[in-house]
Design a protein around this motif. Structure first.
Motif, PDB file in Angstrom:
ATOM      1  N   THR A 137       0.814  -1.215   0.000  1.00  0.00           N
ATOM      2  CA  THR A 137       0.000   0.000   0.000  1.00  0.00           C
ATOM      3  C   THR A 137       0.850   1.268   0.000  1.00  0.00           C
ATOM      4  O   THR A 137       0.406   2.300  -0.501  1.00  0.00           O
ATOM      5  CB  THR A 137      -0.932   0.025   1.219  1.00  0.00           C
ATOM      6  OG1 THR A 137      -0.171  -0.197   2.416  1.00  0.00           O
ATOM      7  CG2 THR A 137      -2.006  -1.054   1.094  1.00  0.00           C
ATOM      8  N   HIS A 138       2.058   1.213   0.580  1.00  0.00           N
ATOM      9  CA  HIS A 138       2.878   2.419   0.690  1.00  0.00           C
ATOM     10  C   HIS A 138       4.266   2.047   1.202  1.00  0.00           C
ATOM     11  O   HIS A 138       4.529   0.891   1.540  1.00  0.00           O
ATOM     12  CB  HIS A 138       2.228   3.443   1.626  1.00  0.00           C
ATOM     13  CG  HIS A 138       2.128   3.005   3.050  1.00  0.00           C
ATOM     14  ND1 HIS A 138       1.325   1.958   3.479  1.00  0.00           N
ATOM     15  CD2 HIS A 138       2.737   3.471   4.187  1.00  0.00           C
ATOM     16  CE1 HIS A 138       1.432   1.805   4.781  1.00  0.00           C
ATOM     17  NE2 HIS A 138       2.292   2.697   5.238  1.00  0.00           N
ATOM     18  N   LEU A 179      -1.595   3.927  -1.622  1.00  0.00           N
ATOM     19  CA  LEU A 179      -2.695   3.337  -2.368  1.00  0.00           C
ATOM     20  C   LEU A 179      -3.561   2.487  -1.451  1.00  0.00           C
ATOM     21  O   LEU A 179      -3.060   1.849  -0.521  1.00  0.00           O
ATOM     22  CB  LEU A 179      -2.177   2.441  -3.497  1.00  0.00           C
ATOM     23  CG  LEU A 179      -1.384   3.081  -4.632  1.00  0.00           C
ATOM     24  CD1 LEU A 179      -0.924   1.996  -5.608  1.00  0.00           C
ATOM     25  CD2 LEU A 179      -2.209   4.132  -5.360  1.00  0.00           C
ATOM     26  N   SER A 180      -4.850   2.486  -1.707  1.00  0.00           N
ATOM     27  CA  SER A 180      -5.759   1.500  -1.128  1.00  0.00           C
ATOM     28  C   SER A 180      -6.253   0.615  -2.270  1.00  0.00           C
ATOM     29  O   SER A 180      -6.150   0.991  -3.445  1.00  0.00           O
ATOM     30  CB  SER A 180      -6.939   2.189  -0.447  1.00  0.00           C
ATOM     31  OG  SER A 180      -6.504   2.983   0.641  1.00  0.00           O
ATOM     32  N   TYR A 181      -6.788  -0.565  -1.939  1.00  0.00           N
ATOM     33  CA  TYR A 181      -7.171  -1.515  -2.979  1.00  0.00           C
ATOM     34  C   TYR A 181      -8.620  -1.959  -2.803  1.00  0.00           C
ATOM     35  O   TYR A 181      -8.979  -2.544  -1.778  1.00  0.00           O
ATOM     36  CB  TYR A 181      -6.245  -2.732  -2.953  1.00  0.00           C
ATOM     37  CG  TYR A 181      -4.816  -2.388  -3.298  1.00  0.00           C
ATOM     38  CD1 TYR A 181      -4.443  -2.154  -4.618  1.00  0.00           C
ATOM     39  CD2 TYR A 181      -3.842  -2.271  -2.304  1.00  0.00           C
ATOM     40  CE1 TYR A 181      -3.137  -1.826  -4.938  1.00  0.00           C
ATOM     41  CE2 TYR A 181      -2.537  -1.943  -2.624  1.00  0.00           C
ATOM     42  CZ  TYR A 181      -2.189  -1.725  -3.945  1.00  0.00           C
ATOM     43  OH  TYR A 181      -0.893  -1.377  -4.273  1.00  0.00           O
ATOM     44  N   GLN A 211     -16.637  -3.621   3.155  1.00  0.00           N
ATOM     45  CA  GLN A 211     -15.853  -4.028   4.330  1.00  0.00           C
ATOM     46  C   GLN A 211     -14.456  -3.436   4.251  1.00  0.00           C
ATOM     47  O   GLN A 211     -13.797  -3.499   3.208  1.00  0.00           O
ATOM     48  CB  GLN A 211     -15.771  -5.541   4.422  1.00  0.00           C
ATOM     49  CG  GLN A 211     -15.140  -6.041   5.716  1.00  0.00           C
ATOM     50  CD  GLN A 211     -15.276  -7.542   5.910  1.00  0.00           C
ATOM     51  OE1 GLN A 211     -15.966  -8.214   5.149  1.00  0.00           O
ATOM     52  NE2 GLN A 211     -14.624  -8.065   6.933  1.00  0.00           N
ATOM     53  N   VAL A 212     -13.999  -2.888   5.382  1.00  0.00           N
ATOM     54  CA  VAL A 212     -12.704  -2.219   5.467  1.00  0.00           C
ATOM     55  C   VAL A 212     -11.708  -3.138   6.149  1.00  0.00           C
ATOM     56  O   VAL A 212     -11.937  -3.595   7.285  1.00  0.00           O
ATOM     57  CB  VAL A 212     -12.828  -0.897   6.255  1.00  0.00           C
ATOM     58  CG1 VAL A 212     -11.470  -0.220   6.393  1.00  0.00           C
ATOM     59  CG2 VAL A 212     -13.836   0.025   5.574  1.00  0.00           C
ATOM     60  N   LEU A 213     -10.590  -3.402   5.484  1.00  0.00           N
ATOM     61  CA  LEU A 213      -9.559  -4.302   5.988  1.00  0.00           C
ATOM     62  C   LEU A 213      -8.273  -3.503   6.147  1.00  0.00           C
ATOM     63  O   LEU A 213      -7.554  -3.261   5.181  1.00  0.00           O
ATOM     64  CB  LEU A 213      -9.361  -5.467   5.025  1.00  0.00           C
ATOM     65  CG  LEU A 213     -10.638  -6.288   4.755  1.00  0.00           C
ATOM     66  CD1 LEU A 213     -10.449  -7.225   3.588  1.00  0.00           C
ATOM     67  CD2 LEU A 213     -11.055  -7.053   6.003  1.00  0.00           C
ATOM     68  N   PRO A 214      -7.955  -3.058   7.377  1.00  0.00           N
ATOM     69  CA  PRO A 214      -6.818  -2.153   7.600  1.00  0.00           C
ATOM     70  C   PRO A 214      -5.494  -2.886   7.735  1.00  0.00           C
ATOM     71  O   PRO A 214      -5.451  -4.109   7.954  1.00  0.00           O
ATOM     72  CB  PRO A 214      -7.189  -1.454   8.910  1.00  0.00           C
ATOM     73  CG  PRO A 214      -8.018  -2.469   9.645  1.00  0.00           C
ATOM     74  CD  PRO A 214      -8.763  -3.242   8.591  1.00  0.00           C
ATOM     75  N   GLY A 215      -4.414  -2.116   7.652  1.00  0.00           N
ATOM     76  CA  GLY A 215      -3.074  -2.678   7.718  1.00  0.00           C
ATOM     77  C   GLY A 215      -2.492  -2.767   9.111  1.00  0.00           C
ATOM     78  O   GLY A 215      -1.401  -3.321   9.282  1.00  0.00           O
ATOM     79  N   GLY A 240     -16.681  -5.067  -2.909  1.00  0.00           N
ATOM     80  CA  GLY A 240     -17.252  -5.396  -1.603  1.00  0.00           C
ATOM     81  C   GLY A 240     -16.270  -5.181  -0.471  1.00  0.00           C
ATOM     82  O   GLY A 240     -16.661  -5.228   0.701  1.00  0.00           O
ATOM     83  N   TYR A 241     -15.002  -4.936  -0.817  1.00  0.00           N
ATOM     84  CA  TYR A 241     -13.947  -4.821   0.196  1.00  0.00           C
ATOM     85  C   TYR A 241     -12.976  -3.723  -0.215  1.00  0.00           C
ATOM     86  O   TYR A 241     -12.772  -3.475  -1.402  1.00  0.00           O
ATOM     87  CB  TYR A 241     -13.170  -6.139   0.335  1.00  0.00           C
ATOM     88  CG  TYR A 241     -14.044  -7.354   0.494  1.00  0.00           C
ATOM     89  CD1 TYR A 241     -14.365  -7.843   1.765  1.00  0.00           C
ATOM     90  CD2 TYR A 241     -14.561  -8.007  -0.629  1.00  0.00           C
ATOM     91  CE1 TYR A 241     -15.183  -8.958   1.903  1.00  0.00           C
ATOM     92  CE2 TYR A 241     -15.373  -9.117  -0.490  1.00  0.00           C
ATOM     93  CZ  TYR A 241     -15.685  -9.587   0.778  1.00  0.00           C
ATOM     94  OH  TYR A 241     -16.495 -10.683   0.912  1.00  0.00           O
ATOM     95  N   ILE A 242     -12.350  -3.103   0.783  1.00  0.00           N
ATOM     96  CA  ILE A 242     -11.261  -2.176   0.523  1.00  0.00           C
ATOM     97  C   ILE A 242     -10.145  -2.449   1.522  1.00  0.00           C
ATOM     98  O   ILE A 242     -10.361  -2.481   2.735  1.00  0.00           O
ATOM     99  CB  ILE A 242     -11.710  -0.699   0.577  1.00  0.00           C
ATOM    100  CG1 ILE A 242     -10.516   0.222   0.265  1.00  0.00           C
ATOM    101  CG2 ILE A 242     -12.372  -0.348   1.908  1.00  0.00           C
ATOM    102  CD1 ILE A 242     -10.894   1.684   0.040  1.00  0.00           C
ATOM    103  N   LEU A 243      -8.946  -2.705   0.995  1.00  0.00           N
ATOM    104  CA  LEU A 243      -7.745  -2.863   1.819  1.00  0.00           C
ATOM    105  C   LEU A 243      -7.129  -1.478   1.951  1.00  0.00           C
ATOM    106  O   LEU A 243      -6.639  -0.909   0.971  1.00  0.00           O
ATOM    107  CB  LEU A 243      -6.765  -3.840   1.171  1.00  0.00           C
ATOM    108  CG  LEU A 243      -7.013  -5.332   1.430  1.00  0.00           C
ATOM    109  CD1 LEU A 243      -8.333  -5.787   0.823  1.00  0.00           C
ATOM    110  CD2 LEU A 243      -5.863  -6.169   0.869  1.00  0.00           C
ATOM    111  N   THR A 244      -7.158  -0.950   3.158  1.00  0.00           N
ATOM    112  CA  THR A 244      -6.832   0.465   3.357  1.00  0.00           C
ATOM    113  C   THR A 244      -5.418   0.719   3.852  1.00  0.00           C
ATOM    114  O   THR A 244      -5.033   1.879   4.016  1.00  0.00           O
ATOM    115  CB  THR A 244      -7.828   1.101   4.347  1.00  0.00           C
ATOM    116  OG1 THR A 244      -7.885   0.307   5.542  1.00  0.00           O
ATOM    117  CG2 THR A 244      -9.212   1.212   3.733  1.00  0.00           C
ATOM    118  N   GLY A 245      -4.622  -0.311   4.091  1.00  0.00           N
ATOM    119  CA  GLY A 245      -3.256  -0.072   4.551  1.00  0.00           C
ATOM    120  C   GLY A 245      -3.239   0.815   5.778  1.00  0.00           C
ATOM    121  O   GLY A 245      -3.884   0.520   6.790  1.00  0.00           O
ATOM    122  N   ASP A 246      -2.530   1.945   5.698  1.00  0.00           N
ATOM    123  CA  ASP A 246      -2.458   2.891   6.813  1.00  0.00           C
ATOM    124  C   ASP A 246      -3.309   4.132   6.542  1.00  0.00           C
ATOM    125  O   ASP A 246      -3.056   5.206   7.098  1.00  0.00           O
ATOM    126  CB  ASP A 246      -1.008   3.315   7.052  1.00  0.00           C
ATOM    127  CG  ASP A 246      -0.184   2.210   7.683  1.00  0.00           C
ATOM    128  OD1 ASP A 246      -0.583   1.038   7.566  1.00  0.00           O
ATOM    129  OD2 ASP A 246       0.873   2.505   8.261  1.00  0.00           O
TER     130      ASP A 246
END
Length: 479
Positions: free
Chosen positions: A55-56, A121-123, A187-191, A135-141
């Motif tokens: 993500t970064h 970046l988020s995915y 759904q939010v999936l954080p880092g 349906g999902y977002i991987l948000t890292g930091d």
């Protein structure tokens, strides 16, 4: 679709494996550097890791993107956003706003979400078998459970000036234009989870939703009202100390971490070899016993890492590979336990572990200098002791030993110029319970400083002062 969360409790860092089970293709996002867990997970599900991304540019751990791509033949992707100063220095495909990675029926779409860092970046993840929208977002930091990524690390850890303000405004815009533009069900999936220094109020829940954060996160009212300045002010207030090793992680992640390849098992080091290495400085010993055991006697110059579960965090406080070329020997019961320590160490770029010893018998021993709360009180009154609080700024502000300075355990080794002068009195360090303090004190002793530890640290001091107040009140009542 298969979506697996791989969480490291040590650094409170999370990676994700996303796979199309129909095609057998898998993507790993934000892998750490000890990659065996990802390889085992893919093998267990009969998958091929065909893509790796992040993500970064991470500050708290050393990325495993290069390592995993080299081991599997997967294509490596990295952010290509953020401008010239934030480009990666190793070969990988650059991703920009709207670029996609395809895994069979799954589409992973990059969204530029700057703020925590300029290139972040988020995915968005769309499972084409069931839906035609994410349906999902991987948000890292970018977004955590109950919090957002801090925008001040470039100032705090890397030495840049006042980037926090622009970063905070970028976060506001990223939340408004990208995150809150998504449907509530995403759904939010954080880092990261609770305990990470990448935010100040990260929740312990492993995931959340856009709708929940919109309604309940602290920043929601600011976004709803369009209150950018209120958001910036609240975001920047009270952020935790940034560990000194973060600067090294940023630098190495940008240029590309060294490839580890096939790692050999740590070997048992004989007492004679260890004694010679300690004498000439070519070896350093990691004493993994509890604080109480170490306070009963340890090898002079040994570093104390009293918790395997926090070995990455603590070794990053106690060893600076940029200036220290000693090889490491860990006190461990066997090769397997020593290997576990090595796995934790490489997550923060400490690659110098060569072996282990199952015993300290036959090595010189010394008892670390310890002082009781009552003795410290008397020495402070006589101006003979200088207390140093190695907890965070927030803990220090909430209450500390009278006259204590503050320099967090993650900074003491790297900011020795900020330590009190020996001429001002005996240096007495403390944390909350004694664990962080034992790590910090042992690192300072190995660096040549005379350090005394407050027995029981601030918890014991608080108990002692409460007893003094109770005795004084009892005496007043008797009069």
């Amino acid at each position: 679709m298969l979506l697996e969360r791989i969480h490291d409790e040590d650094l409170s860092q999370t990676s994700y494996l996303i796979a199309c089970q129909a095609s057998g293709d898998a993507l790993v996002v934000d892998p750490r550097r000890d990659i065996q867990e990802y390889l085992d997970l893919a093998a267990r599900h009969g998958l091929r890791i065909t893509a790796v991304t992040e993500t970064h540019l991470h500050a708290d751990f050393l990325s495993g993107t290069r390592e995993l791509a080299a081991a599997t033949g997967a294509r490596a992707y990295v952010p290509g956003t953020g401008g010239e100063d934030w480009q990666y220095g190793f070969e990988a495909e650059r991703l920009h706003e709207g670029d996609t990675i395809t895994l069979g029926n799954i589409t992973v779409t990059a969204r530029h979400t700057p703020g925590h860092t300029p290139e972040h970046l988020s995915y968005l993840v769309t499972d084409g078998t069931f839906a035609d929208e994410p349906g999902y977002i991987l948000t890292g930091d970018f977004v955590f459970s109950g919090d957002v990524g801090r925008p001040d690390l470039l100032d705090e850890a890397v030495g840049m000036q006042d980037t926090r303000f622009a970063g905070a405004r970028q976060l506001f815009a990223s939340l408004r234009d990208v995150f809150l533009a998504l449907p509530d069900h995403v759904q939010v999936l954080p880092g990261h989870g609770a305990g990470s220094a990448c935010g100040k109020a990260i929740g312990a829940l492993p995931s959340t939703t856009v709708g929940y954060e919109r309604r309940f996160a602290w920043w929601g009212t600011h976004l709803a009202a369009g209150d950018e300045q209120g958001f910036v002010d609240e975001l920047l207030d009270g952020q935790p100390d940034a560990h000194a090793y973060f600067a090294r992680m940023k630098r190495l992640n940008q240029q590309g971490p060294d490839l580890l390849g096939e790692r050999g098992a740590p070997r048992e080091v004989s007492i004679d070899e260890l004694a010679r290495g300690l004498e000439d400085g070519s070896l350093a010993l990691i004493d993994t016993r509890s604080v109480d055991e170490v306070h009963g006697g340890t090898v002079p110059g040994a570093l104390n890492l009293p918790a395997l579960g926090k070995a990455a965090t603590h070794i990053a406080w106690a060893v600076d590979p940029d200036t220290d070329d000693a090889e490491l020997v860990v006190l461990a019961r066997d090769t397997e336990q020593a290997r576990e320590y090595g796995d934790h160490f490489v997550r923060v770029g400490v690659d110098a572990l060569i072996g282990y010893t199952p015993t300290l018998e036959g090595l010189p021993s010394a008892v670390p200098s310890i002082i009781s709360p009552d003795e410290l009180h008397q020495q402070i009154r006589r101006s003979e002791a200088v207390p140093l609080d190695v907890r965070t700024r927030g803990e220090h502000a909430a209450g500390t030993v009278p006259g204590a300075g503050q320099l967090s355990a993650g900074k003491v080794l790297f900011h020795q110029d900020q330590l009190p002068s020996p001429e001002t009195g005996r240096l007495v360090t403390f944390c909350q319970s004694g664990v962080r303090n034992s790590v910090a004190a042992s690192a300072l002793r190995r660096a040549g400083h005379e350090v005394t530890e407050l027995d029981g640290s601030y918890t014991a001091w608080s108990r002692w002062t409460a007893q003094q107040h109770e005795r004084a009140a009892t005496a007043d009542d008797a009069r």
